[in-house]
Write a protein that holds these residues in place. Structure first.
Motif, short mmCIF file in Angstrom:
data_model
loop_
_atom_site.label_atom_id
_atom_site.label_comp_id
_atom_site.label_asym_id
_atom_site.label_seq_id
_atom_site.Cartn_x
_atom_site.Cartn_y
_atom_site.Cartn_z
N LEU A 197 0.84 -1.19 0.00
CA LEU A 197 0.00 0.00 0.00
C LEU A 197 0.87 1.24 0.00
CD1 LEU A 197 -2.70 -1.03 2.61
CD2 LEU A 197 -2.94 -0.92 0.13
N ARG A 198 0.49 2.21 -0.82
CA ARG A 198 1.25 3.46 -0.95
C ARG A 198 0.49 4.59 -0.26
NH1 ARG A 198 0.72 2.00 -6.99
NH2 ARG A 198 -1.31 2.00 -6.01
N PHE A 199 1.12 5.15 0.76
CA PHE A 199 0.51 6.22 1.53
C PHE A 199 1.16 7.56 1.19
CE2 PHE A 199 -0.70 2.62 4.01
CZ PHE A 199 -1.86 2.98 4.67
N GLY A 200 0.37 8.61 1.30
CA GLY A 200 0.88 9.96 1.22
C GLY A 200 0.72 10.62 2.57
N LEU A 201 1.72 11.35 2.99
CA LEU A 201 1.61 12.16 4.20
C LEU A 201 1.29 13.58 3.77
CD1 LEU A 201 4.68 11.13 6.41
CD2 LEU A 201 2.28 10.58 6.78
N VAL A 202 0.23 14.14 4.31
CA VAL A 202 -0.12 15.51 4.01
C VAL A 202 0.23 16.32 5.25
CG1 VAL A 202 -1.91 17.11 3.25
CG2 VAL A 202 -1.97 14.71 2.50
N GLY A 203 1.33 17.04 5.15
CA GLY A 203 1.92 17.75 6.27
C GLY A 203 3.26 17.09 6.57
N ALA A 204 4.26 17.89 6.88
CA ALA A 204 5.61 17.36 7.11
C ALA A 204 6.17 17.79 8.46
CB ALA A 204 6.54 17.79 5.98
N GLY A 205 5.29 18.10 9.39
CA GLY A 205 5.73 18.54 10.71
C GLY A 205 5.93 17.39 11.67
N ILE B 233 -3.49 12.45 7.06
CA ILE B 233 -3.55 13.91 7.17
C ILE B 233 -2.88 14.33 8.47
CG2 ILE B 233 -5.04 15.93 7.23
CD1 ILE B 233 -7.11 14.26 5.65
N CYS B 234 -1.80 15.08 8.34
CA CYS B 234 -0.99 15.52 9.48
C CYS B 234 -0.87 17.04 9.48
CB CYS B 234 0.40 14.89 9.41
SG CYS B 234 0.41 13.11 9.35
N THR B 235 -1.95 17.70 9.17
CA THR B 235 -1.98 19.15 9.09
C THR B 235 -2.79 19.70 10.26
OG1 THR B 235 -3.94 19.01 7.70
CG2 THR B 235 -1.82 19.12 6.56
N PRO B 236 -2.84 21.02 10.43
CA PRO B 236 -3.69 21.58 11.49
C PRO B 236 -5.15 21.11 11.32
CG PRO B 236 -2.20 23.26 10.66
CD PRO B 236 -2.06 22.06 9.75
N PRO B 237 -5.82 20.84 12.42
CA PRO B 237 -7.17 20.26 12.37
C PRO B 237 -8.18 20.99 11.47
CG PRO B 237 -6.35 20.17 14.60
CD PRO B 237 -5.35 20.97 13.81
N ASP B 238 -8.10 22.31 11.40
CA ASP B 238 -9.09 23.02 10.59
C ASP B 238 -8.96 22.75 9.09
OD1 ASP B 238 -6.71 24.52 10.41
OD2 ASP B 238 -7.79 26.43 10.23
N SER B 239 -7.84 22.18 8.67
CA SER B 239 -7.66 21.86 7.24
C SER B 239 -8.06 20.42 6.92
CB SER B 239 -6.20 22.08 6.83
OG SER B 239 -5.36 21.16 7.50
N HIS B 240 -8.32 19.61 7.94
CA HIS B 240 -8.63 18.19 7.70
C HIS B 240 -9.84 17.95 6.80
CE1 HIS B 240 -6.28 16.46 11.39
NE2 HIS B 240 -5.56 17.31 10.69
#
Length: 91
Positions: free
Chosen positions: A3-11, A69-76
């Motif tokens: 399975l290929r995953f993408g991470l959205v957010g690099a923090g 999704i690893c971004t601020p919650p309001d962008s989820h």
């Protein structure tokens, strides 16, 4: 099948997945998206993953099965809806 995953957010939250994916045989992080392209490139280099400045670009340029999704919650919601519309699993 891998399975290929993408991470959205690099923090910090995204970086916590590095060790997890290192121990999994049937999944890998194929791409990292972050508007801070230096952060995306740095994490992408650690993972051997492609990078992009946004989820939309990542989805267009990297073959993915799901995103984390690893971004601020309001962008989820926005990112999740885009990912679902693209046929991807969302975490």
């Amino acid at each position: 099948m891998t399975l290929r995953f993408g991470l959205v957010g690099a923090g910090g939250i995204a970086r916590s997945y590095v060790d997890v994916f290192a121990e999994v045989d049937d999944a890998r992080i194929a791409g990292v998206a972050d508007p801070d392209e230096n952060a995306a490139r740095a994490l992408g280099a650690v993972l051997g993953a492609r990078t992009a400045p946004s989820f939309a670009t990542l989805a267009e340029t990297v073959e993915l099965d799901a995103v984390i999704i690893c971004t601020p919650p309001d962008s989820h919601p926005s990112i999740a809806f885009q990912a679902i519309a693209a046929g991807l699993g969302v975490l």
